[in-house]
Write a protein that holds these residues in place. Structure first.
Motif, PDB file in Angstrom:
ATOM      1  N   VAL A 195      47.512 101.460 -37.927  1.00 53.53           N
ATOM      2  CA  VAL A 195      46.653 101.777 -39.095  1.00 53.53           C
ATOM      3  C   VAL A 195      47.209 102.421 -40.046  1.00 53.53           C
ATOM      4  O   VAL A 195      48.057 103.371 -39.833  1.00 53.53           O
ATOM      5  CB  VAL A 195      45.381 102.847 -38.491  1.00 53.53           C
ATOM      6  CG1 VAL A 195      44.375 103.109 -39.674  1.00 53.53           C
ATOM      7  CG2 VAL A 195      44.815 102.180 -37.214  1.00 53.53           C
ATOM      8  N   THR A 248      44.702 102.318 -47.217  1.00 55.76           N
ATOM      9  CA  THR A 248      44.776 101.457 -48.250  1.00 55.76           C
ATOM     10  C   THR A 248      45.808 101.696 -49.365  1.00 55.76           C
ATOM     11  O   THR A 248      46.058 100.522 -49.986  1.00 55.76           O
ATOM     12  CB  THR A 248      43.343 101.266 -48.758  1.00 55.76           C
ATOM     13  OG1 THR A 248      42.949 102.575 -49.416  1.00 55.76           O
ATOM     14  CG2 THR A 248      42.122 100.508 -47.889  1.00 55.76           C
ATOM     15  N   ARG A 295      52.214  95.552 -45.668  1.00 57.86           N
ATOM     16  CA  ARG A 295      50.847  94.862 -45.063  1.00 57.86           C
ATOM     17  C   ARG A 295      51.397  93.497 -44.627  1.00 57.86           C
ATOM     18  O   ARG A 295      51.069  93.030 -43.542  1.00 57.86           O
ATOM     19  CB  ARG A 295      49.957  94.519 -45.939  1.00 57.86           C
ATOM     20  CG  ARG A 295      49.031  95.825 -46.343  1.00 57.86           C
ATOM     21  CD  ARG A 295      47.898  95.439 -47.200  1.00 57.86           C
ATOM     22  NE  ARG A 295      47.294  96.610 -47.941  1.00 57.86           N
ATOM     23  CZ  ARG A 295      46.170  96.596 -48.749  1.00 57.86           C
ATOM     24  NH1 ARG A 295      45.494  95.377 -48.923  1.00 57.86           N
ATOM     25  NH2 ARG A 295      45.801  97.617 -49.304  1.00 57.86           N
ATOM     26  N   PHE A 326      46.280  95.309 -36.743  1.00 53.44           N
ATOM     27  CA  PHE A 326      46.568  95.718 -37.997  1.00 53.44           C
ATOM     28  C   PHE A 326      45.320  96.297 -38.838  1.00 53.44           C
ATOM     29  O   PHE A 326      44.685  95.495 -38.720  1.00 53.44           O
ATOM     30  CB  PHE A 326      47.351  95.015 -38.575  1.00 53.44           C
ATOM     31  CG  PHE A 326      47.801  95.181 -40.003  1.00 53.44           C
ATOM     32  CD1 PHE A 326      47.942  96.693 -40.493  1.00 53.44           C
ATOM     33  CD2 PHE A 326      47.830  94.279 -41.129  1.00 53.44           C
ATOM     34  CE1 PHE A 326      48.247  96.930 -41.910  1.00 53.44           C
ATOM     35  CE2 PHE A 326      47.908  94.502 -42.397  1.00 53.44           C
ATOM     36  CZ  PHE A 326      48.295  95.789 -42.754  1.00 53.44           C
ATOM     37  N   TYR A 327      45.029  97.458 -39.201  1.00 56.45           N
ATOM     38  CA  TYR A 327      43.989  97.825 -40.117  1.00 56.45           C
ATOM     39  C   TYR A 327      44.404  98.645 -41.183  1.00 56.45           C
ATOM     40  O   TYR A 327      45.283  99.456 -41.178  1.00 56.45           O
ATOM     41  CB  TYR A 327      43.119  98.772 -39.094  1.00 56.45           C
ATOM     42  CG  TYR A 327      42.645  97.929 -37.763  1.00 56.45           C
ATOM     43  CD1 TYR A 327      41.416  97.461 -37.633  1.00 56.45           C
ATOM     44  CD2 TYR A 327      43.364  97.923 -36.738  1.00 56.45           C
ATOM     45  CE1 TYR A 327      40.931  96.657 -36.677  1.00 56.45           C
ATOM     46  CE2 TYR A 327      43.096  97.318 -35.526  1.00 56.45           C
ATOM     47  CZ  TYR A 327      41.846  96.608 -35.599  1.00 56.45           C
ATOM     48  OH  TYR A 327      41.283  95.845 -34.457  1.00 56.45           O
ATOM     49  N   LEU A 328      43.517  98.849 -42.122  1.00 52.46           N
ATOM     50  CA  LEU A 328      43.700  99.800 -43.338  1.00 52.46           C
ATOM     51  C   LEU A 328      42.470 100.922 -43.161  1.00 52.46           C
ATOM     52  O   LEU A 328      41.438 100.578 -42.381  1.00 52.46           O
ATOM     53  CB  LEU A 328      43.541  99.229 -44.612  1.00 52.46           C
ATOM     54  CG  LEU A 328      44.509  97.888 -44.936  1.00 52.46           C
ATOM     55  CD1 LEU A 328      43.966  97.211 -46.302  1.00 52.46           C
ATOM     56  CD2 LEU A 328      45.830  98.521 -44.968  1.00 52.46           C
ATOM     57  N   VAL A 329      42.735 102.022 -43.555  1.00 54.42           N
ATOM     58  CA  VAL A 329      41.834 102.951 -43.687  1.00 54.42           C
ATOM     59  C   VAL A 329      41.568 103.618 -45.091  1.00 54.42           C
ATOM     60  O   VAL A 329      42.509 103.921 -45.728  1.00 54.42           O
ATOM     61  CB  VAL A 329      42.248 104.255 -42.682  1.00 54.42           C
ATOM     62  CG1 VAL A 329      43.416 104.779 -43.006  1.00 54.42           C
ATOM     63  CG2 VAL A 329      40.900 105.267 -42.680  1.00 54.42           C
ATOM     64  N   ASN A 330      40.480 103.781 -45.306  1.00 55.33           N
ATOM     65  CA  ASN A 330      39.965 104.498 -46.649  1.00 55.33           C
ATOM     66  C   ASN A 330      40.324 105.948 -46.756  1.00 55.33           C
ATOM     67  O   ASN A 330      39.598 106.780 -46.349  1.00 55.33           O
ATOM     68  CB  ASN A 330      38.593 104.043 -46.975  1.00 55.33           C
ATOM     69  CG  ASN A 330      38.243 103.015 -47.994  1.00 55.33           C
ATOM     70  OD1 ASN A 330      39.134 102.747 -48.771  1.00 55.33           O
ATOM     71  ND2 ASN A 330      37.258 102.437 -47.566  1.00 55.33           N
ATOM     72  N   ASP A 382      43.911 110.683 -41.730  1.00 60.05           N
ATOM     73  CA  ASP A 382      42.846 109.979 -41.371  1.00 60.05           C
ATOM     74  C   ASP A 382      43.281 108.934 -40.258  1.00 60.05           C
ATOM     75  O   ASP A 382      42.594 108.647 -39.354  1.00 60.05           O
ATOM     76  CB  ASP A 382      42.190 109.467 -42.460  1.00 60.05           C
ATOM     77  CG  ASP A 382      41.636 110.533 -43.183  1.00 60.05           C
ATOM     78  OD1 ASP A 382      40.702 111.535 -42.808  1.00 60.05           O
ATOM     79  OD2 ASP A 382      41.944 110.392 -44.592  1.00 60.05           O
TER      80      ASP A 382
END
Lengths: 404, 404
Positions: free
Chosen positions: B157, B160, B167, B177-181, B186
């Motif tokens: 994670v 962004t 990426r 695979f993830y993005l986080v605001n 966080d």
């Protein structure tokens, strides 16, 4: 006290010789000049074990490189890139001894650093002030980088379609830098006119004799890394062709020194189906290639419609019992994903083309399952982000992940 | 027959010990665990000259690394990155012996490859199947890469705002695979919840004991590359701090082996003015740092508002007579351009921060002109194209160049 055993320059076509300690471009007959060494003397002075004491850069082969004085060496630590076994993906395809030499692990991220390090060092030694060259991107980035370090001026022209990040390299190092709406051949003509007009030194592929000496070190390293016994087959992505010509030259020099046996590795030139002049010439058993119309491929570094050294590439293939093979863009991109997902090797499209070619040659029975096969990856995939599709979920801080 | 002299894990705070051949995360007291070795035995068996016969990767220090069996090593040839003299830019600033260790010349293009190579190898050895981690980008790219090679599942994670190319690395190697605001903190909370829920192994910075062992090899290499005599000062960009803690650990282990003298290099932690919790703690002579509100910097890899290992970073600084210094984003970007244009070193913003810090420390008189000063560049500038402004003229094929 290490010294270069460079003796003279020799035309690759007509064998005319030149004084190596003056700047030269092409032979008067129009063909590239090659550096020649006193290999008997080098073999008498240098022992394989001496290399163990030296730093892991291409300068460990100092005696077989053209730079006379240590003080002229322009280095960022380039060379001795790793050879990585590809056991899993090899087993998947019945290739028991598959390896990758990874030229992504080098300053500027591509094998172009080798030619630039040696070419710029020698240019500085010969008193040259301005280097000019057309490029498909990576060579320009590398030469701009080493020219900056050497304090020389570099003038670079690249196609608008060249990989974006190579623009950043040219810009950040302060080169004189232009794009052209066209191919590398168009960039070459613009550079050619400027060289005539302003008296700059033309550092185009094979138009000066020392870039290839840097590329040659790939062959020297392969020999050392495989314990002075070469792989059966070396598969190389081929645009201008200097890499494959350089590896061929290295093998012959090591043979002349008695450091390796007489058996040649079969050299394979890989091109993209959208730009395959060498493959066509090889299929027709010709000695040189013809300009490829409407050249296009995602593997931009090998988008070269007509190479000055085409006859030397073809000679290397014929002399070693190698071959030339074309692969599609779709095969290249699938090979790139597969190498990354299975082996963790994030290679450039040109490097991925060698794996696609290996699959094809294995299917055709040209490669045997128990042969030692080396793929040459010419650069890091990091420089080509556009070739990888990214679709990724965006979370908020309070979101939870699903189970993997 | 090379073997690891790993003996146990030890808590960095309460000194409680753990069996190293079971998977562990933090100590029950909440602090990171460190790997300990039988250094006397290692010193009795291993000689400095033995290293000369080994390939130039971090695995040359096999005896001081935690992996038991050769077959578990997951390697892409990482390590023995070059040390490059910065003579011109050093002379400009009255620093006669300025050097750069360039961690851009490594798989995945950043020093994160070291932690990933050793961490993933050991995870595989301990039978772990899923690795999960928050990242500011580069660690995620590296761990995704090595996990793919090892055949382990990686769950990553990242914020962004992390560098775009990281990426591509996570995507091409097939990670979950993830993005986080949000920030890396966080991302860390999301990973923490998933780890508790699904029983994954948490590979967050210092939450497992082996990433730091990979980073430690930077210190081992520095010692070997400087002829077993360390520079006077090592300047390091500091986010999570594992690099500087690792170098400190390496120096102490080499001292315990009698391979280097008692003199410690002064360790300098560089942070960005927009995120400088370690600098603030050091200025206040505290033992740990406080969460930095509204963290922001162009050097994204050091955008870490609160590091789990802050007390170890501060200990490394206090014990070696080092310091902590903050530099502005404008100073960082100017340093990046200058290093590229003068020395041909296209470094990442984090790496550039060390040069900006050296200028500041020289001005303040903290650095002396005749000291041997090593800047640690943690990654290649190629991964951060957005930090370089490109404005380039576009020519048509018939256009001519102006004189350079």
């Amino acid at each position: 006290m290490r010294e270069s055993y460079l003796t003279h320059l020799e035309c690759s076509k007509c064998a005319r010789t030149y004084d190596p300690d003056q700047p030269h471009q092409l032979c008067s007959c129009g063909a590239p000049l090659l550096a020649r060494y006193d290999l008997a003397k080098a073999a008498a002075v240098l022992k394989k074990d001496d290399l163990l004491q030296r730093v892991p850069s291409l300068w460990r082969y100092r005696e077989l490189l053209p730079v006379r004085s240590e003080t002229n060496i322009v280095s960022l630590g380039e060379g001795m890139t790793p050879v990585v076994p590809l056991k899993k993906i090899g087993a998947e395809n019945g290739l028991k001894q598959l390896y990758l030499k990874d030229e992504g692990i080098i300053p500027s991220g591509t094998f172009k650093a080798r030619g630039a390090a040696v070419g710029v060092s020698r240019a500085r030694e010969l008193g040259i002030k301005v280097l000019a060259m057309p490029t498909n991107g990576n060579a320009g980035g590398a030469w701009a980088t080493y020219a900056a370090r050497a304090g020389l001026k570099a003038c670079i022209v690249m196609p608008t379609d060249a990989p974006m990040i190579t623009r950043n390299e040219c810009a950040v190092t302060g080169a004189e830098f232009y794009l052209v709406n066209g191919l590398i051949s168009d960039a070459g003509k613009i550079i050619g006119r400027a060289v005539s007009r302003y008296g700059w030194f033309d550092a185009s592929t094979l138009k000066e004799p020392y870039r290839i000496e840097g590329k040659k070190t790939m062959g020297l390293e392969i020999a050392e890394q495989f314990g002075w016994s070469l792989p059966d087959v070396i598969i190389y992505p081929t645009g201008g062709g200097v890499g494959i010509i350089g590896i061929h030259k290295a093998v012959k020099e090591l043979q002349a020194m008695g450091w390796i046996g007489e058996k040649m590795p079969r050299l394979v030139a890989v091109q993209a189906s959208g730009c395959a002049p060498i493959v066509k010439a090889w299929q027709e058993r010709k000695g040189d290639s013809q300009f490829w119309q409407n050249a296009h491929t995602v593997a931009f570094g090998i988008n070269v419609p007509k190479a000055l050294g085409d006859f030397l590439v073809l000679k290397a293939i014929y002399e070693t019992g190698g071959c030339a093979v074309a692969v599609d863009d779709a095969e290249i991109l699938a090979a790139q994903r597969r190498l990354a997902a299975v082996e963790g090797a994030f290679v450039c499209p040109e490097g991925a083309a060698t794996y696609a070619a290996a699959l094809k040659l294995k299917e055709q029975g040209w490669l045997h399952g128990d042969e030692k096969v080396l793929l040459l990856n010419t650069g890091t995939g990091l420089k080509y982000p556009d070739t990888v599709q990214v679709s990724v979920p965006v979370l908020e801080p309070d979101d939870d992940l699903p189970e993997a």
